[in-house]
Scaffold this active site. Sequence first.
Site, PDB file in Angstrom:
ATOM      1  N   ASN A 228      32.531   0.734  -5.577  1.00  0.00           N
ATOM      2  CA  ASN A 228      32.356   1.125  -4.246  1.00  0.00           C
ATOM      3  C   ASN A 228      32.412   2.986  -4.358  1.00  0.00           C
ATOM      4  OD1 ASN A 228      32.852   2.072  -1.717  1.00  0.00           O
ATOM      5  ND2 ASN A 228      34.985   1.411  -1.481  1.00  0.00           N
TER       6      ASN A 228
ATOM      7  N   HIS B  19      37.800  -2.970   4.208  1.00  0.00           N
ATOM      8  CA  HIS B  19      38.623  -2.196   3.221  1.00  0.00           C
ATOM      9  C   HIS B  19      39.984  -1.261   3.663  1.00  0.00           C
ATOM     10  CE1 HIS B  19      39.212   1.101   0.239  1.00  0.00           C
ATOM     11  NE2 HIS B  19      38.333   0.369  -0.678  1.00  0.00           N
TER      12      HIS B  19
END
Length: 249
Positions: free
Chosen positions: A9, A93
């Site tokens: 990420n 997230h």
Amino acid sequence: MRKPLVVGNWKMNGSRESARDLLRAVIAKETEGLDLMVCPPFIFIDMAAELVKASGIELAAQNLASHQVGAFTGEVSAEMLVEFGCSHTLVGHSERRVLFGETDEIVAAKFVSALNGGLAPILCVGESLAQREAGETDLVVMQQLEEVLKVAGIAGFERSIVAYEPVWAIGTGKSATAEEAETVHRLIRSRLAEESKQVGDKIRVLYGGSVKPENAKELFAMDNIDGALVGGASLDAKAFIEICEAAAK
């Protein structure tokens, strides 16, 4: 046997040039024996799709809209992401929950939006430091999971991934011990198995929270840790490749 998966990420980092260089370095050292995925910023997805199409690397978005189409300025839909080469998307997230106020209900709506638009969601769950110290880890993680089960059902997890990322370990340099992470991963898998043993056995549960080459091997040795959602270390090609190599073993 669940194949290991490592997801990088990139968050809001990089330039067009640095993103290209990073991806080329990872492609050049692509590791066998695992699945590999990267989450570039939206604006770099098109470029990344061109670079990875001859490799086995998949693309995931960092976020998506909870709507499919309409007057939602600044949002990006699942269908748009699929058209530009994404197969997956992060949902929920911790930075979206904490910094942007995404509730469990919003996260669940985005999970469903991803599925309806042809993307496989990577559902992120995890507790804050205060919640862990209060002994509420299991309660918080289960509440986040239950909200998605309520709207998507167990069928929604058939082509999805779950990432356990304790909020207190995101970008802090701290990490849950392998045993601490394994306990939560086992809990997640067990809850899904209550709804469907097949889904519980098959679903990949990743660990995210200051994963680095120094702790990767110990984490991946756990029975229920199927890989990693890597943040800061995914911006360093050498470190990211070392984490991938640890997962492949």
